[in-house]
Design a protein around this motif. Structure first.
Motif, PDB file in Angstrom:
ATOM      1  N   HIS A 299       0.442  -1.211   0.143  1.00 46.71           N
ATOM      2  CA  HIS A 299      -0.099   0.262  -0.039  1.00 46.71           C
ATOM      3  C   HIS A 299       0.883   1.405  -0.246  1.00 46.71           C
ATOM      4  O   HIS A 299       2.027   1.394   0.584  1.00 46.71           O
ATOM      5  CB  HIS A 299      -0.814  -0.142   1.277  1.00 46.71           C
ATOM      6  CG  HIS A 299      -2.360   1.169   1.327  1.00 46.71           C
ATOM      7  ND1 HIS A 299      -1.749   2.491   1.525  1.00 46.71           N
ATOM      8  CD2 HIS A 299      -3.369   1.021   0.974  1.00 46.71           C
ATOM      9  CE1 HIS A 299      -3.414   3.069   1.131  1.00 46.71           C
ATOM     10  NE2 HIS A 299      -3.868   1.834   0.934  1.00 46.71           N
ATOM     11  N   PRO A 300       0.476   2.807  -0.554  1.00 44.39           N
ATOM     12  CA  PRO A 300       1.234   3.713  -1.255  1.00 44.39           C
ATOM     13  C   PRO A 300       1.842   3.921   0.753  1.00 44.39           C
ATOM     14  O   PRO A 300       2.330   5.272   0.792  1.00 44.39           O
ATOM     15  CB  PRO A 300       0.389   4.356  -1.764  1.00 44.39           C
ATOM     16  CG  PRO A 300      -1.217   3.662  -1.474  1.00 44.39           C
ATOM     17  CD  PRO A 300      -0.501   2.327  -1.613  1.00 44.39           C
ATOM     18  N   TYR A 301       0.783   3.994   1.160  1.00 40.71           N
ATOM     19  CA  TYR A 301       0.803   4.194   3.136  1.00 40.71           C
ATOM     20  C   TYR A 301       2.104   3.910   3.325  1.00 40.71           C
ATOM     21  O   TYR A 301       2.870   4.443   4.411  1.00 40.71           O
ATOM     22  CB  TYR A 301      -0.236   3.701   3.639  1.00 40.71           C
ATOM     23  CG  TYR A 301      -0.110   3.660   5.114  1.00 40.71           C
ATOM     24  CD1 TYR A 301      -1.175   5.366   5.804  1.00 40.71           C
ATOM     25  CD2 TYR A 301       0.543   3.289   6.127  1.00 40.71           C
ATOM     26  CE1 TYR A 301      -0.651   5.881   7.262  1.00 40.71           C
ATOM     27  CE2 TYR A 301       0.857   4.193   7.521  1.00 40.71           C
ATOM     28  CZ  TYR A 301       0.487   5.279   7.806  1.00 40.71           C
ATOM     29  OH  TYR A 301       0.225   5.431   9.425  1.00 40.71           O
ATOM     30  N   TRP A 302       2.665   3.338   3.032  1.00 38.92           N
ATOM     31  CA  TRP A 302       4.695   2.387   3.284  1.00 38.92           C
ATOM     32  C   TRP A 302       5.577   2.979   3.111  1.00 38.92           C
ATOM     33  O   TRP A 302       5.497   3.141   1.440  1.00 38.92           O
ATOM     34  CB  TRP A 302       4.233   0.628   3.781  1.00 38.92           C
ATOM     35  CG  TRP A 302       3.572   0.571   4.599  1.00 38.92           C
ATOM     36  CD1 TRP A 302       2.159  -0.413   4.223  1.00 38.92           C
ATOM     37  CD2 TRP A 302       3.021   0.314   5.639  1.00 38.92           C
ATOM     38  NE1 TRP A 302       0.961  -0.917   4.923  1.00 38.92           N
ATOM     39  CE2 TRP A 302       2.444  -0.624   6.565  1.00 38.92           C
ATOM     40  CE3 TRP A 302       3.944   0.274   6.770  1.00 38.92           C
ATOM     41  CZ2 TRP A 302       1.464  -0.997   7.755  1.00 38.92           C
ATOM     42  CZ3 TRP A 302       3.596   0.290   8.217  1.00 38.92           C
ATOM     43  CH2 TRP A 302       2.540   0.397   8.708  1.00 38.92           C
ATOM     44  N   THR A 303       6.294   2.950   3.828  1.00 39.21           N
ATOM     45  CA  THR A 303       7.577   3.944   3.819  1.00 39.21           C
ATOM     46  C   THR A 303       8.815   3.394   4.354  1.00 39.21           C
ATOM     47  O   THR A 303       8.304   1.797   5.679  1.00 39.21           O
ATOM     48  CB  THR A 303       7.626   5.503   3.877  1.00 39.21           C
ATOM     49  OG1 THR A 303       7.577   5.386   5.591  1.00 39.21           O
ATOM     50  CG2 THR A 303       7.029   6.332   3.344  1.00 39.21           C
ATOM     51  N   ALA A 304      10.093   3.063   3.945  1.00 40.91           N
ATOM     52  CA  ALA A 304      10.587   2.435   4.422  1.00 40.91           C
ATOM     53  C   ALA A 304      11.214   3.042   5.968  1.00 40.91           C
ATOM     54  O   ALA A 304      10.873   2.140   6.742  1.00 40.91           O
ATOM     55  CB  ALA A 304      12.076   2.080   4.124  1.00 40.91           C
ATOM     56  N   GLU A 305      10.802   3.918   6.526  1.00 46.31           N
ATOM     57  CA  GLU A 305      10.542   4.541   7.700  1.00 46.31           C
ATOM     58  C   GLU A 305       9.535   4.625   8.286  1.00 46.31           C
ATOM     59  O   GLU A 305       9.848   3.914   9.719  1.00 46.31           O
ATOM     60  CB  GLU A 305      11.027   5.744   7.567  1.00 46.31           C
ATOM     61  CG  GLU A 305      11.871   6.869   7.719  1.00 46.31           C
ATOM     62  CD  GLU A 305      12.394   6.730   5.409  1.00 46.31           C
ATOM     63  OE1 GLU A 305      13.214   6.884   5.235  1.00 46.31           O
ATOM     64  OE2 GLU A 305      10.835   6.684   4.999  1.00 46.31           O
ATOM     65  N   LEU A 306       8.960   4.099   7.798  1.00 41.92           N
ATOM     66  CA  LEU A 306       7.325   3.490   8.302  1.00 41.92           C
ATOM     67  C   LEU A 306       7.498   2.157   9.007  1.00 41.92           C
ATOM     68  O   LEU A 306       7.103   1.576  10.276  1.00 41.92           O
ATOM     69  CB  LEU A 306       5.833   3.762   7.403  1.00 41.92           C
ATOM     70  CG  LEU A 306       5.221   5.240   7.716  1.00 41.92           C
ATOM     71  CD1 LEU A 306       4.379   5.547   7.046  1.00 41.92           C
ATOM     72  CD2 LEU A 306       4.860   6.053   9.234  1.00 41.92           C
ATOM     73  N   VAL A 307       8.440   1.144   8.158  1.00 41.22           N
ATOM     74  CA  VAL A 307       8.278  -0.204   8.701  1.00 41.22           C
ATOM     75  C   VAL A 307       9.342  -0.523   9.372  1.00 41.22           C
ATOM     76  O   VAL A 307       8.761  -1.206  10.726  1.00 41.22           O
ATOM     77  CB  VAL A 307       8.429  -0.673   7.021  1.00 41.22           C
ATOM     78  CG1 VAL A 307       9.092  -2.516   7.265  1.00 41.22           C
ATOM     79  CG2 VAL A 307       7.581  -0.960   6.323  1.00 41.22           C
ATOM     80  N   ASP A 308      10.085   0.520   9.450  1.00 41.15           N
ATOM     81  CA  ASP A 308      11.179   0.775  11.085  1.00 41.15           C
ATOM     82  C   ASP A 308      10.227   0.873  11.985  1.00 41.15           C
ATOM     83  O   ASP A 308      10.126   0.448  13.181  1.00 41.15           O
ATOM     84  CB  ASP A 308      11.704   1.573  10.874  1.00 41.15           C
ATOM     85  CG  ASP A 308      12.837   1.183   9.656  1.00 41.15           C
ATOM     86  OD1 ASP A 308      13.094   0.344   9.265  1.00 41.15           O
ATOM     87  OD2 ASP A 308      13.702   2.404   9.034  1.00 41.15           O
ATOM     88  N   ALA A 309       9.145   2.070  11.740  1.00 40.02           N
ATOM     89  CA  ALA A 309       8.292   2.323  13.736  1.00 40.02           C
ATOM     90  C   ALA A 309       7.647   0.928  13.463  1.00 40.02           C
ATOM     91  O   ALA A 309       7.346   1.475  14.263  1.00 40.02           O
ATOM     92  CB  ALA A 309       7.855   3.428  12.551  1.00 40.02           C
TER      93      ALA A 309
END
Length: 327
Positions: A299-309
């Motif tokens: 989903h476009p919500y996810w970024t690498a930083e958000l997966v880290d979070a």
């Protein structure tokens, strides 16, 4: 009706009676729910899975022998730790069908202080049945709670009603728009411990809210692990517990199509930083978290930083599916 004049039990009926289908034939169970609006799926969840989770039920509720043992502390524990939905009804006589405030004691909202019960809330057999019955893989859990009842708390007998308070607009009773309400039986729900009663018989599909149809009154009695699924147009009611020392425990697991914001009841956002939810979320697959509205990998919500979070928020979660799906 049965020979003694009581409500017919779902387990005593055949498909010709428009009542129930067993776990041995899930295709028939799905077809029955879609055609009649309700079905009792006998033994959908294995008894061993139920019993394993129910070992932790007594961390939430008094054991039946404790509650009925005469020590008022156990009754106070039941009243004090359960969630009363806050319903207020006019005072009713002790006899006969009525809505009584004490009928709605005994609710404990998901997530529970029990890892096993939390995992049972997303049991793959229940999720799989809901997806098949609703005809879509994109579903959300919108009601999740446990409901315990004990003989003697109140008269649990209700009038027939429909659960139209799950939707802020009129229900669209068509494939693709259905929501599915359900109770997973955590204990054996026999005829003297308050199985839900269904108003059987043909209703008028053009006037789904015009009173319960004439026909049989069907007792949805079943063994633990069975799952009662019904739609909001189904007329049903609670009945009283009459067994001395009796009790009954269910897990509510209700589903709506993804994106159906007009349907709702419970939500986890207010408790999503508390330990029970965090511990549960750390055990979830992306598909399981999506049942509560989390965006899937890709989903476009996810970024690498958000997966880290995500990994920091839920220590131990397997974040590889989210990370591998990053573009």
């Amino acid at each position: 009706m049965n020979a003694s004049g009581g409500a017919t039990s779902a387990s005593d009926c055949t498909d010709a009676d428009a009542t129930s289908a067993g776990v041995a034939d899930l295709d028939a169970a799905v077809e029955h729910w879609q055609e009649h609006g309700w079905v009792l799926v006998d033994g959908l969840v294995p008894t061993a899975d139920i019993d394993h989770a129910v070992e932790e039920l007594w961390d939430l509720y008094p054991r039946p022998e404790e509650f009925h043992g005469g020590d008022p502390a156990h009754r106070e524990r039941f009243v004090g730790t359960s969630f009363n939905q806050g319903h207020r009804f006019p005072k009713a006589d002790d006899e006969g069908p009525a809505f009584r405030s004490k009928q709605f004691l005994g609710h404990i909202l998901f997530p529970y202080k029990s890892p096993r019960l939390n995992r049972l809330q997303v049991h793959p057999s229940v999720i799989g049945f809901a997806r098949r019955a609703m005809g879509t893989a994109d579903i959300r859990i919108y009601q999740a709670r446990i409901w315990g009842k004990y003989t003697g708390v109140t008269n649990y007998e209700q009038p027939f009603h429909q659960d139209r308070n799950h939707n802020v607009v009129p229900d669209r009773l068509e494939p693709g728009w259905w929501n599915l309400e359900g109770f997973l039986y955590l204990s054996d729900v026999e005829d003297d411990v308050a199985p839900t009663e269904i108003a059987g018989g043909p209703g008028d599909p053009t006037l789904p809210y015009e009173g319960p149809p004439d026909g049989e009154r069907i007792s949805a009695a079943g063994r633990r692990g069975s799952y009662l699924a019904y739609r909001p147009d189904v007329w049903h009611r609670g009945v009283n517990l009459t067994r001395p020392g009796g009790s009954r425990f269910l897990m509510s697991a209700s589903f709506k199509p993804g994106g159906a914001d007009w349907i709702g009841y419970d939500n986890v956002q207010p408790v999503s930083t508390a330990r029970p939810w965090s511990s549960f979320a750390a055990t979830c697959t992306p598909d399981e978290l999506a049942l509560f509205g989390a965006p899937l990998p890709g989903h476009p919500y996810w970024t690498a930083e958000l997966v880290d979070a995500l990994e920091r928020r839920y220590p131990g979660i397997d974040a590889a599916p989210w990370r591998n799906a990053l573009s």
